[in-house]
Design a protein around this motif. Structure first.
Motif, short mmCIF file in Angstrom:
data_model
loop_
_atom_site.label_atom_id
_atom_site.label_comp_id
_atom_site.label_asym_id
_atom_site.label_seq_id
_atom_site.Cartn_x
_atom_site.Cartn_y
_atom_site.Cartn_z
N GLY A 135 0.81 -1.21 0.00
CA GLY A 135 0.00 0.00 0.00
C GLY A 135 0.84 1.26 0.00
N TRP A 136 1.91 1.26 0.79
CA TRP A 136 2.80 2.41 0.84
C TRP A 136 3.57 2.59 -0.47
CZ3 TRP A 136 3.56 6.18 4.53
CH2 TRP A 136 2.82 6.03 5.70
N LYS A 137 4.01 1.47 -1.04
CA LYS A 137 4.75 1.58 -2.30
C LYS A 137 3.84 2.14 -3.40
CE LYS A 137 7.72 -0.93 -5.52
NZ LYS A 137 8.36 -2.23 -5.86
N ASP A 294 13.39 12.84 -14.14
CA ASP A 294 12.54 12.36 -15.23
C ASP A 294 11.83 11.09 -14.77
OD1 ASP A 294 14.31 10.15 -15.52
OD2 ASP A 294 15.48 11.19 -17.06
N THR A 295 10.97 10.55 -15.62
CA THR A 295 10.15 9.40 -15.24
C THR A 295 10.98 8.21 -14.80
OG1 THR A 295 8.38 10.09 -16.73
CG2 THR A 295 8.35 7.81 -16.01
N GLU A 296 12.04 7.92 -15.53
CA GLU A 296 12.88 6.76 -15.20
C GLU A 296 13.58 6.97 -13.87
OE1 GLU A 296 14.38 3.09 -15.22
OE2 GLU A 296 12.89 3.88 -16.64
N GLN A 297 14.02 8.19 -13.61
CA GLN A 297 14.68 8.49 -12.34
C GLN A 297 13.71 8.37 -11.16
OE1 GLN A 297 16.16 12.34 -13.62
NE2 GLN A 297 18.27 11.63 -13.45
N LYS A 298 12.46 8.79 -11.39
CA LYS A 298 11.44 8.67 -10.34
C LYS A 298 11.15 7.21 -10.03
CE LYS A 298 9.17 13.07 -11.41
NZ LYS A 298 7.97 13.72 -11.99
N LYS A 299 11.05 6.41 -11.08
CA LYS A 299 10.83 4.97 -10.89
C LYS A 299 11.99 4.36 -10.10
CE LYS A 299 9.97 0.66 -13.42
NZ LYS A 299 11.02 -0.12 -12.71
N LYS A 300 13.19 4.77 -10.44
CA LYS A 300 14.37 4.24 -9.77
C LYS A 300 14.37 4.64 -8.30
CE LYS A 300 19.40 4.00 -10.34
NZ LYS A 300 20.56 4.49 -11.13
N PHE A 301 13.94 5.87 -8.01
CA PHE A 301 13.85 6.34 -6.63
C PHE A 301 12.92 5.44 -5.81
CE2 PHE A 301 10.40 8.86 -4.51
CZ PHE A 301 10.94 8.88 -3.24
N VAL A 302 11.73 5.16 -6.36
CA VAL A 302 10.76 4.33 -5.64
C VAL A 302 11.29 2.91 -5.50
CG1 VAL A 302 8.41 3.40 -5.65
CG2 VAL A 302 8.83 5.75 -6.43
N ASP A 303 11.83 2.36 -6.58
CA ASP A 303 12.34 0.98 -6.53
C ASP A 303 13.47 0.85 -5.52
OD1 ASP A 303 10.54 0.18 -8.43
OD2 ASP A 303 11.95 0.23 -10.11
N MET A 305 14.08 2.75 -2.80
CA MET A 305 13.56 2.89 -1.45
C MET A 305 12.88 1.60 -0.98
SD MET A 305 10.96 5.80 -0.05
CE MET A 305 10.32 5.80 1.64
N PHE A 306 12.07 1.03 -1.86
CA PHE A 306 11.28 -0.13 -1.43
C PHE A 306 11.99 -1.46 -1.61
CE2 PHE A 306 8.04 3.08 -1.26
CZ PHE A 306 7.26 2.67 -0.20
N CYS A 307 13.01 -1.52 -2.43
CA CYS A 307 13.75 -2.78 -2.51
C CYS A 307 14.44 -3.06 -1.18
CB CYS A 307 14.75 -2.77 -3.66
SG CYS A 307 16.30 -1.91 -3.33
N ILE A 308 14.82 -1.99 -0.48
CA ILE A 308 15.43 -2.15 0.83
C ILE A 308 14.39 -2.57 1.86
CG2 ILE A 308 16.63 -0.94 2.70
CD1 ILE A 308 18.37 -1.49 0.29
N LEU A 309 13.24 -1.91 1.84
CA LEU A 309 12.17 -2.28 2.77
C LEU A 309 11.69 -3.71 2.52
CD1 LEU A 309 10.00 0.98 2.90
CD2 LEU A 309 11.04 -0.18 4.86
N GLU A 310 11.54 -4.08 1.26
CA GLU A 310 11.05 -5.41 0.92
C GLU A 310 12.07 -6.49 1.29
OE1 GLU A 310 10.24 -4.67 -3.15
OE2 GLU A 310 8.26 -3.80 -2.77
N ALA A 311 13.35 -6.11 1.32
CA ALA A 311 14.39 -7.07 1.70
C ALA A 311 14.23 -7.52 3.14
CB ALA A 311 15.77 -6.44 1.50
N SER A 312 13.51 -6.74 3.94
CA SER A 312 13.27 -7.11 5.35
C SER A 312 12.45 -8.39 5.44
CB SER A 312 12.54 -5.98 6.06
OG SER A 312 11.20 -5.86 5.59
N GLY A 313 11.71 -8.71 4.37
CA GLY A 313 10.86 -9.89 4.38
C GLY A 313 9.48 -9.62 4.95
#
Length: 378
Positions: A135-137, A294-303, A305-313
């Motif tokens: 939901g946050w992502k 730009d759009t790709e940079q924004k996507k990278k920013f979100v990915d 941030m959340f790839c780290i959070l998602e790594a928590s399991g």
């Protein structure tokens, strides 16, 4: 400090004929939409139950104890509030229908909606960000996606509701629900737009600045009512509308996002003079920074941030809360595997949140610990 329960004590005996639907009612419905009504309220708009009956059916569900644990970030008294609302003369005969709930990790999609029928008035409440990381992502995906899945779901929902009911609509949403109701009002098409009376946005994340220049936005702008607490974080993500009320809250810092902490007097909120300095600094710094990407940079920013959070399991804030140290260890491992550029990006993200990050909020706690472990100066 007066809250929803005081409001119900003061005005719960007044019919909608005696005291017409107001912004406190709208926030009340938006907050009650967080309740887990699956199987209690029909998905159909034709099968309706009074609020009183919904409360009785909810109390009888076999998994009641599980349902009342909505999540760490949703006020624990939400179910109690639902029951209290259903008892009042004002609300007990309001009909509820059309409950929808969608959760899809793969699509990064979290959506729920509910319709309230008050005599000849239709109120649609769109649920905000729940306890899930997904939901946050999805909130942050607003930065780069032309349309997040929940926005698509909301548009489909109102089109179906428009076919099912005659007359006009009121839309209400808290948190991501606030973003959804504004987006829905803007993009639902002229025919449905004409049937929208009011749109209530309660501390919802905003949009890109050019969204507010759309002709379809200007067509409904005077019917959009936005409300934010003094210390707003979620509502400061992306650009917010230029017209709004700032509401006093008896909560601290990020917890002011909890609508049950907002102060009420009669049928109005108690207003604050301005946002806190922390909220203003975050709003200006975050949006100035992200507007340059730009759009790709924004996507990278979100990915990133959340790839780290998602790594928590963890899938939810509840799970993060149970073992923040273990989650942080996994996040540090994930961080170590990032390339140099993405490590720099994560440090930028942590710095951006320096004035609003809270170490008692599960989704932020591992980030705080990560920041400390990385010795990031903010």
């Amino acid at each position: 400090m007066a809250d929803f329960f005081d409001y119900l004590n003061w005005r719960g005996d007044l019919s909608f004929e005696q005291s017409p639907f107001n912004k406190i009612d709208a926030l009340l419905f938006a907050h009650i939409s967080y309740c887990l009504f699956d199987g209690v309220i029909s998905q159909s708009f034709k099968e309706r139950k009074t609020f009183s009956q919904v409360a009785k059916d909810f109390a009888a569900v076999p998994d009641y104890e599980k349902r009342i644990n909505i999540g760490f970030l949703i006020n624990k008294r939400t179910t109690e509030l639902m029951f209290r609302t259903a008892e009042t003369e004002r609300f007990r005969n309001v009909e509820l229908c059309g409950f929808r709930s969608i959760y899809n990790e793969e699509n990064v999609e979290q959506f729920a909606a509910l319709t309230f029928l008050i005599d000849n008035q239709t109120v649609i409440a769109l649920r905000g960000t729940d306890d899930t990381i997904v939901g946050w992502k999805e909130d942050f995906n607003i930065a780069w996606l032309p349309q997040i899945p929940a926005q698509k779901d909301a548009l489909e929902y109102i089109k179906e509701a428009a076919d099912a009911f005659k007359g006009n609509f009121i839309l209400a949403g808290h948190s991501k629900g606030g973003n959804l109701v504004i987006n829905t009002a803007v993009k639902c098409g002229e025919k449905i737009q004409r049937r929208i009376d009011k749109v209530y946005n309660f501390d919802g994340p905003g949009f890109t600045s050019d969204f507010y220049e759309l002709q379809d936005y200007k067509a409904v702008e005077d019917r959009i009512y936005s409300f934010y607490p003094e210390f707003s974080v979620v509502g400061m993500i992306f650009h917010h509308p230029k017209f709004y009320e700032i509401v006093k809250s008896d909560a601290f810092a990020f917890w002011q996002h909890d609508a049950m902490s907002w102060q009420i007097s009669g049928k109005n909120f108690i207003n604050a003079g301005d946002f806190t300095d922390e909220s203003k600094i975050f709003y200006n710094a975050f949006n100035e920074w992200i507007d340059k990407l730009d759009t790709e940079q924004k996507k990278k920013f979100v990915d990133t941030m959340f790839c780290i959070l998602e790594a928590s399991g963890a899938k939810t804030n509840n799970e993060l809360e149970k073992d923040a140290l273990k989650a942080t260890a996994k996040m540090l491992t994930a961080y170590a595997e990032l390339d140099k550029e993405r490590k720099k990006e994560l440090k930028n993200i942590l710095s951006m949140f320096k004035d609003v990050i809270a170490d008692d909020i599960p989704i932020f706690k591992p980030l705080v610990l990560l920041k400390n472990n990385l010795r990031i100066s903010v």
